[in-house]
Design a protein around this motif. Structure first.
Motif, PDB file in Angstrom:
ATOM      1  N   GLN A  23       1.082  -1.405  -0.452  1.00 40.52           N
ATOM      2  CA  GLN A  23       0.162  -0.124  -0.131  1.00 40.52           C
ATOM      3  C   GLN A  23       1.087   0.951   0.210  1.00 40.52           C
ATOM      4  O   GLN A  23       0.953   2.145  -0.763  1.00 40.52           O
ATOM      5  CB  GLN A  23      -0.923   0.160   1.312  1.00 40.52           C
ATOM      6  CG  GLN A  23      -1.855   1.249   1.506  1.00 40.52           C
ATOM      7  CD  GLN A  23      -2.546   1.412   2.249  1.00 40.52           C
ATOM      8  OE1 GLN A  23      -2.556   0.699   3.449  1.00 40.52           O
ATOM      9  NE2 GLN A  23      -3.163   1.961   2.422  1.00 40.52           N
ATOM     10  N   GLN A  27       1.154   3.599  -2.909  1.00 41.75           N
ATOM     11  CA  GLN A  27       1.210   5.351  -2.797  1.00 41.75           C
ATOM     12  C   GLN A  27       2.458   6.170  -3.421  1.00 41.75           C
ATOM     13  O   GLN A  27       2.229   7.132  -3.402  1.00 41.75           O
ATOM     14  CB  GLN A  27       0.883   5.809  -1.171  1.00 41.75           C
ATOM     15  CG  GLN A  27      -0.486   5.293  -1.039  1.00 41.75           C
ATOM     16  CD  GLN A  27      -0.926   5.739   0.944  1.00 41.75           C
ATOM     17  OE1 GLN A  27      -0.140   5.726   1.148  1.00 41.75           O
ATOM     18  NE2 GLN A  27      -2.177   6.232   1.015  1.00 41.75           N
ATOM     19  N   MET A  30       1.848   6.403  -6.459  1.00 43.46           N
ATOM     20  CA  MET A  30       0.748   7.628  -7.215  1.00 43.46           C
ATOM     21  C   MET A  30       1.213   9.024  -6.664  1.00 43.46           C
ATOM     22  O   MET A  30       1.101  10.294  -7.269  1.00 43.46           O
ATOM     23  CB  MET A  30      -0.059   7.579  -6.511  1.00 43.46           C
ATOM     24  CG  MET A  30      -1.465   6.259  -7.117  1.00 43.46           C
ATOM     25  SD  MET A  30      -3.502   6.474  -6.759  1.00 43.46           S
ATOM     26  CE  MET A  30      -2.997   5.457  -4.928  1.00 43.46           C
ATOM     27  N   GLU A 129      -6.184  11.128   1.844  1.00 38.91           N
ATOM     28  CA  GLU A 129      -6.392  10.344   0.840  1.00 38.91           C
ATOM     29  C   GLU A 129      -5.807  11.008  -0.518  1.00 38.91           C
ATOM     30  O   GLU A 129      -4.963  12.262  -0.341  1.00 38.91           O
ATOM     31  CB  GLU A 129      -8.080  11.605   0.788  1.00 38.91           C
ATOM     32  CG  GLU A 129      -8.998  11.438  -0.794  1.00 38.91           C
ATOM     33  CD  GLU A 129      -9.578  11.894  -1.475  1.00 38.91           C
ATOM     34  OE1 GLU A 129     -10.323  12.309  -2.711  1.00 38.91           O
ATOM     35  OE2 GLU A 129     -10.335  12.847  -0.212  1.00 38.91           O
ATOM     36  N   ILE A 130      -5.663   9.963  -1.239  1.00 40.94           N
ATOM     37  CA  ILE A 130      -4.920   9.942  -2.597  1.00 40.94           C
ATOM     38  C   ILE A 130      -4.892   9.441  -3.541  1.00 40.94           C
ATOM     39  O   ILE A 130      -5.569   7.828  -3.365  1.00 40.94           O
ATOM     40  CB  ILE A 130      -3.442   9.712  -1.642  1.00 40.94           C
ATOM     41  CG1 ILE A 130      -1.987   9.873  -3.419  1.00 40.94           C
ATOM     42  CG2 ILE A 130      -2.754   8.287  -2.401  1.00 40.94           C
ATOM     43  CD1 ILE A 130      -0.607   9.842  -2.905  1.00 40.94           C
ATOM     44  N   THR A 131      -5.555  10.019  -4.157  1.00 43.16           N
ATOM     45  CA  THR A 131      -6.053   9.157  -5.987  1.00 43.16           C
ATOM     46  C   THR A 131      -4.624   9.654  -7.101  1.00 43.16           C
ATOM     47  O   THR A 131      -4.626  10.491  -7.137  1.00 43.16           O
ATOM     48  CB  THR A 131      -7.427   9.170  -6.284  1.00 43.16           C
ATOM     49  OG1 THR A 131      -7.436  11.035  -6.497  1.00 43.16           O
ATOM     50  CG2 THR A 131      -7.872   9.274  -5.015  1.00 43.16           C
ATOM     51  N   GLU A 132      -4.885   9.253  -8.234  1.00 40.68           N
ATOM     52  CA  GLU A 132      -4.642   9.490  -9.542  1.00 40.68           C
ATOM     53  C   GLU A 132      -4.766  11.054 -10.067  1.00 40.68           C
ATOM     54  O   GLU A 132      -3.774  11.550 -10.409  1.00 40.68           O
ATOM     55  CB  GLU A 132      -4.891   9.045 -10.338  1.00 40.68           C
ATOM     56  CG  GLU A 132      -4.600   7.093 -10.868  1.00 40.68           C
ATOM     57  CD  GLU A 132      -2.870   7.035 -10.829  1.00 40.68           C
ATOM     58  OE1 GLU A 132      -2.177   7.620 -11.294  1.00 40.68           O
ATOM     59  OE2 GLU A 132      -2.841   6.288 -10.507  1.00 40.68           O
ATOM     60  N   SER A 133      -5.523  11.761  -9.237  1.00 39.61           N
ATOM     61  CA  SER A 133      -5.861  12.817  -9.573  1.00 39.61           C
ATOM     62  C   SER A 133      -6.146  14.135  -8.456  1.00 39.61           C
ATOM     63  O   SER A 133      -5.315  14.966  -8.311  1.00 39.61           O
ATOM     64  CB  SER A 133      -6.662  13.479 -10.728  1.00 39.61           C
ATOM     65  OG  SER A 133      -8.078  12.924  -9.934  1.00 39.61           O
ATOM     66  N   THR A 134      -5.930  13.699  -7.173  1.00 39.33           N
ATOM     67  CA  THR A 134      -6.193  14.068  -6.264  1.00 39.33           C
ATOM     68  C   THR A 134      -5.337  14.220  -4.677  1.00 39.33           C
ATOM     69  O   THR A 134      -5.869  12.850  -5.068  1.00 39.33           O
ATOM     70  CB  THR A 134      -8.175  14.347  -5.674  1.00 39.33           C
ATOM     71  OG1 THR A 134      -8.306  13.591  -5.083  1.00 39.33           O
ATOM     72  CG2 THR A 134      -8.612  15.563  -6.897  1.00 39.33           C
ATOM     73  N   MET A 135      -4.957  14.507  -3.650  1.00 36.17           N
ATOM     74  CA  MET A 135      -3.995  13.733  -2.437  1.00 36.17           C
ATOM     75  C   MET A 135      -4.768  15.273  -1.509  1.00 36.17           C
ATOM     76  O   MET A 135      -4.693  16.162  -1.666  1.00 36.17           O
ATOM     77  CB  MET A 135      -3.135  14.721  -2.600  1.00 36.17           C
ATOM     78  CG  MET A 135      -2.145  13.934  -1.325  1.00 36.17           C
ATOM     79  SD  MET A 135      -0.205  13.489  -1.940  1.00 36.17           S
ATOM     80  CE  MET A 135       0.203  14.948  -2.714  1.00 36.17           C
ATOM     81  N   SER A 155      -3.775  18.841  -6.306  1.00 39.97           N
ATOM     82  CA  SER A 155      -4.069  18.500  -7.642  1.00 39.97           C
ATOM     83  C   SER A 155      -3.517  18.101  -8.625  1.00 39.97           C
ATOM     84  O   SER A 155      -2.002  18.819  -8.707  1.00 39.97           O
ATOM     85  CB  SER A 155      -5.686  19.194  -8.083  1.00 39.97           C
ATOM     86  OG  SER A 155      -4.952  20.353  -8.665  1.00 39.97           O
ATOM     87  N   LYS A 156      -2.957  17.212  -9.117  1.00 43.22           N
ATOM     88  CA  LYS A 156      -2.126  16.473  -9.735  1.00 43.22           C
ATOM     89  C   LYS A 156      -1.862  17.581 -10.895  1.00 43.22           C
ATOM     90  O   LYS A 156      -3.258  17.492 -11.832  1.00 43.22           O
ATOM     91  CB  LYS A 156      -1.877  14.977  -9.956  1.00 43.22           C
ATOM     92  CG  LYS A 156      -0.722  14.325 -11.124  1.00 43.22           C
ATOM     93  CD  LYS A 156      -0.514  13.143 -10.273  1.00 43.22           C
ATOM     94  CE  LYS A 156       0.593  12.620 -10.150  1.00 43.22           C
ATOM     95  NZ  LYS A 156       0.982  11.416 -10.208  1.00 43.22           N
TER      96      LYS A 156
END
Length: 157
Positions: A23, A27, A30, A129-135, A155-156
């Protein structure tokens, strides 16, 4: 033979204790790339706050800053735009994701040659929180007897 087995067990225990979980590695992957810090807010508080972040600059200076994370050697930088309130420029960092609940982004300031300039002082921000486009990162700080949470929203690019 017993010595060899004991050494192998000790080595395996050492390696497994230093390894990063899947995990945390995901991260880190990402996180790699360029991000914009869009907003800084405060939770668990009433009133208005102004703070110096990362022992560097006022919170308002960080809004709109650009962050770059390179995961092949865990270095990067953040860039603050110059203004009348803010000394602009690049700040270089060494970073990693530390296992925990939640995982944390750990960073410290370095110079262009990757040498520590912070006297060993580092910072840990909870990865909310972390995704491909936001953190979203959070850090808890004491304000008098109360605890306030600083929230960093990225934002990425």
């Amino acid at each position: 033979m017993k010595k060899t087995i004991i050494l192998l067990v000790a080595f395996a225990a050492t390696v497994s204790s230093c390894s990063v979980t899947k995990q945390a590695r995901a991260q880190e992957n990402m996180l790699s790339g360029t991000w914009t810090l869009n907003n800084i807010s405060y939770e668990n508080s009433d009133g208005n706050f102004s703070s110096v972040l990362l022992n560097d600059a006022k919170d308002i200076c960080f809004e709109g800053s650009t962050w770059f994370f390179r995961n092949n050697n865990n270095t990067g930088r953040y860039t603050i735009a110059p203004s009348t309130l803010c000394e602009g420029g690049d700040r270089f960092i060494r970073w990693s994701v530390v296992d925990g609940s939640p995982n944390r982004l750990q960073l410290k300031r370095i110079d262009e040659k990757n040498k520590d300039i912070s006297g060993g002082v580092g910072y840990r921000l909870n990865i909310s929180e972390i995704t491909e486009s936001t953190m979203r990162l959070k850090s808890n700080v004491a304000v008098g007897a109360d605890q306030v949470t600083i929230v960093y929203e990225f934002s990425k690019r």
